[in-house]
Design a protein around this motif. Structure first.
Motif, mmCIF file in Angstrom:
data_model
loop_
_atom_site.group_PDB
_atom_site.id
_atom_site.type_symbol
_atom_site.label_atom_id
_atom_site.label_comp_id
_atom_site.label_asym_id
_atom_site.label_seq_id
_atom_site.Cartn_x
_atom_site.Cartn_y
_atom_site.Cartn_z
ATOM 1 N N TRP A 3 0.876 -1.185 0.000
ATOM 2 C CA TRP A 3 0.000 0.000 0.000
ATOM 3 C C TRP A 3 0.904 1.222 0.000
ATOM 4 O O TRP A 3 1.908 1.267 0.724
ATOM 5 N N ASN A 4 0.567 2.211 -0.826
ATOM 6 C CA ASN A 4 1.388 3.413 -0.977
ATOM 7 C C ASN A 4 0.529 4.648 -0.681
ATOM 8 O O ASN A 4 -0.667 4.681 -0.993
ATOM 9 N N PRO A 211 9.336 -13.453 -12.750
ATOM 10 C CA PRO A 211 9.861 -13.379 -11.395
ATOM 11 C C PRO A 211 11.162 -12.585 -11.296
ATOM 12 O O PRO A 211 12.078 -12.764 -12.084
ATOM 13 N N ASN A 212 11.144 -11.638 -10.366
ATOM 14 C CA ASN A 212 12.272 -10.740 -10.085
ATOM 15 C C ASN A 212 12.464 -9.610 -11.095
ATOM 16 O O ASN A 212 13.452 -8.884 -11.025
ATOM 17 N N GLY A 213 11.560 -9.430 -12.022
ATOM 18 C CA GLY A 213 11.661 -8.315 -12.967
ATOM 19 C C GLY A 213 10.293 -8.041 -13.571
ATOM 20 O O GLY A 213 9.921 -8.622 -14.590
ATOM 21 N N TRP A 214 9.557 -7.121 -12.953
ATOM 22 C CA TRP A 214 8.129 -7.004 -13.267
ATOM 23 C C TRP A 214 7.791 -5.700 -13.985
ATOM 24 O O TRP A 214 8.214 -4.623 -13.548
ATOM 25 N N ASN A 215 6.982 -5.796 -15.030
ATOM 26 C CA ASN A 215 6.364 -4.604 -15.619
ATOM 27 C C ASN A 215 5.327 -4.079 -14.624
ATOM 28 O O ASN A 215 4.502 -4.846 -14.130
ATOM 29 N N ASP A 216 5.350 -2.775 -14.377
ATOM 30 C CA ASP A 216 4.478 -2.186 -13.349
ATOM 31 C C ASP A 216 3.548 -1.147 -13.989
ATOM 32 O O ASP A 216 3.978 -0.043 -14.306
ATOM 33 N N PRO A 217 2.263 -1.519 -14.188
ATOM 34 C CA PRO A 217 1.323 -0.572 -14.817
ATOM 35 C C PRO A 217 0.798 0.493 -13.850
ATOM 36 O O PRO A 217 -0.167 1.166 -14.164
ATOM 37 N N ASP A 218 1.443 0.674 -12.727
ATOM 38 C CA ASP A 218 1.168 1.685 -11.693
ATOM 39 C C ASP A 218 0.245 1.134 -10.610
ATOM 40 O O ASP A 218 -0.302 0.045 -10.715
ATOM 41 N N MET A 219 0.064 1.971 -9.597
ATOM 42 C CA MET A 219 -0.622 1.517 -8.386
ATOM 43 C C MET A 219 -2.124 1.389 -8.615
ATOM 44 O O MET A 219 -2.669 1.875 -9.596
ATOM 45 N N LEU A 220 -2.780 0.759 -7.645
ATOM 46 C CA LEU A 220 -4.218 0.522 -7.768
ATOM 47 C C LEU A 220 -5.022 1.765 -7.371
ATOM 48 O O LEU A 220 -4.693 2.442 -6.393
ATOM 49 N N PRO A 260 2.525 -5.840 -9.938
ATOM 50 C CA PRO A 260 2.638 -5.509 -8.518
ATOM 51 C C PRO A 260 1.295 -4.944 -8.058
ATOM 52 O O PRO A 260 0.707 -4.112 -8.756
ATOM 53 N N LEU A 261 0.781 -5.397 -6.935
ATOM 54 C CA LEU A 261 -0.503 -4.884 -6.415
ATOM 55 C C LEU A 261 -0.209 -3.925 -5.279
ATOM 56 O O LEU A 261 -0.007 -4.331 -4.132
ATOM 57 N N MET A 262 -0.135 -2.643 -5.616
ATOM 58 C CA MET A 262 0.146 -1.618 -4.613
ATOM 59 C C MET A 262 -1.143 -0.816 -4.438
ATOM 60 O O MET A 262 -1.474 0.029 -5.274
ATOM 61 N N ALA A 263 -1.882 -1.130 -3.371
ATOM 62 C CA ALA A 263 -3.153 -0.440 -3.146
ATOM 63 C C ALA A 263 -2.894 1.021 -2.789
ATOM 64 O O ALA A 263 -1.791 1.383 -2.348
ATOM 65 N N GLY A 264 -3.907 1.863 -2.983
ATOM 66 C CA GLY A 264 -3.753 3.289 -2.690
ATOM 67 C C GLY A 264 -5.055 3.892 -2.215
ATOM 68 O O GLY A 264 -5.268 5.099 -2.288
ATOM 69 N N ASN A 265 -5.942 3.028 -1.715
ATOM 70 C CA ASN A 265 -7.238 3.522 -1.229
ATOM 71 C C ASN A 265 -7.071 4.166 0.144
ATOM 72 O O ASN A 265 -6.111 3.891 0.866
ATOM 73 N N ASP A 266 -8.044 5.015 0.485
ATOM 74 C CA ASP A 266 -8.009 5.674 1.784
ATOM 75 C C ASP A 266 -8.488 4.677 2.843
ATOM 76 O O ASP A 266 -9.673 4.356 2.906
#
Ligand code: GAL
Length: 382
Positions: A3-4, A211-220, A260-266
């Motif tokens: 989470w970011n 694995p160990n090198g991921w394309n990241d379409p940005d945070m959730l 990568p699943l980087m949540a960004g909800n409040d």
């Protein structure tokens, strides 16, 4: 997974917000579902570096300092991430890391940082992207701590080609994600969910991902909308509601992409729908599948599309996407999708990720799909 702070707090984040987020990640079950890295984005640092080039914490917003904050986060069974930029300044204009990479990497290690998001703002002093990102990659390799290195270069210089070579573990493929379906002409920058899905496809980069090198379409952006802090920041235009079907499509595709699943909800305002989407175990299992394959498109018919990816054991995840404004029936078959079971399997087990229904089929995969929505299936042997 993690989470970011950026989508929920933009440039107004404080140390108290981060502590509260750490507590909330535990209480809401996010940590136990796998959201492990708590990452503080832009603005944790003072506006200027110290005379020797080292970072100082922001005196009013992060008074207790970063080591103290990292301890608080670690004590809750989470990992701690931080942010800087491969330029003279961050996007908010605070002095950043270009030219001070080793000093900063050592500070991060001393403080207990486990993850660095490394942005692309500020002046680059005529140094190209590979050179600037390699400088921090090498500095992190030299310190005595494992730090996940997240390259946030917005996909400008094809980081999927060189990210691994500069010791990166993931790299942003695209510009900033907005809490909306599609960008509009008013947007100074930023992309809607469907714009990012299209760019992931057009760039043809699935072969670089694993694995160990991921394309990241940005945070959730699941759980966010026109009122969220990032949507309200300068330069972004988010004026339409971000519909539930669109949010499910967003999460389904990020899982199909093994992103990568980087949540960004409040986390202070967690509603049931957001919780149900972000904590869906079947979706998360597809995202975290050991093969780590980025799914791709198999079929297009007007607004109807079929996407899939191979899973461990020859199983397959399938998305039926409706880009149109009305509900439609979408049908495909096991022969079209990326299924790799032995030839004598005559019957297939299908699980619907979003409603939990299970059934068997002799080959056809079909659903009625809402406008901007998906059906999301896991398919294996019956
Ligand atoms: C952008 C970056 C965002 C966020 C923001 C902070 O460049 O893409 O994800 O980190 O900077 O200022």
């Amino acid at each position: 997974m993690g989470w970011n702070t950026w989508n929920a707090y933009s440039w107004n984040v404080t140390e108290l917000d981060v502590r509260n987020a750490a507590d909330a990640l535990v209480e809401t079950g996010f940590r136990d579902a796998g959201y492990e890295y708590l990452v503080v984005d832009d603005c944790w640092m003072a506006e200027e570096l110290a005379d020797d080039g080292s970072f100082r914490n922001h005196p009013e917003d992060f008074p207790a300092g970063i080591a103290d904050l990292a301890d608080y986060v670690h004590d809750r069974g989470l990992k701690f991430g931080i942010y800087s930029s491969a330029g003279t300044e961050t996007c908010a204009g605070h002095e950043a890391s270009l030219g001070n990479e080793q000093r900063h990497a050592e500070q991060f290690a001393e403080w207990g940082v486990d993850y660095l998001k490394y942005d692309n703002c500020g002046d680059h002093r005529d140094r190209d992207a590979i050179d600037r990102y390699a400088a921090m990659g090498e500095a992190l390799e030299r310190v005595d701590r494992d730090v996940v290195y997240s390259i946030c270069e917005w996909g400008n210089n094809e980081p999927w080609r060189w990210g691994r070579n500069v010791d990166g573990h993931l790299w942003r493929t695209t510009g900033d994600i907005l809490a909306k379906w599609k960008r509009s002409e008013d947007d100074e920058f930023g992309l809607g969910v469907v714009d990012i899905i299209d760019e992931m496809d057009e760039r043809d980069i699935a072969g670089y991902h694993g694995p160990n090198g991921w394309n990241d379409p940005d945070m959730l952006q699941v759980g966010n909308g026109p009122d969220s802090a990032q949507s309200q920041s300068e330069g972004f235009t988010v004026d339409q509601p971000f519909r539930e079907a669109e949010q499910r499509t967003h999460f389904s595709f990020w899982c199909l992409f093994a992103a990568p699943l980087m949540a960004g909800n409040d986390l202070r305002e967690l509603d049931e729908t957001t919780r149900e989407i972000l904590l869906n175990e079947d979706a998360i299992a597809i995202d975290q599948d050991p093969l780590g394959i980025q799914g791709t498109r198999d079929e297009t018919d007007g607004d109807r599309e079929v996407w899939s990816k191979r899973l461990d054991g020859g199983e397959c995840a399938v998305i039926l996407l409706n880009r149109g404004d009305e509900p439609v029936d979408i049908e495909t078959s096991v022969e079209t999708v990326d299924l790799h079971l032995s030839d004598d399997v005559g019957s297939y087990a299908v699980t619907d990720v979003w409603n939990g229904e299970e059934w068997t089929t002799d080959g056809s995969l079909e659903a009625t799909v809402d406008s901007h929505g998906v059906a999301f299936f896991r398919v294996g042997a019956a």
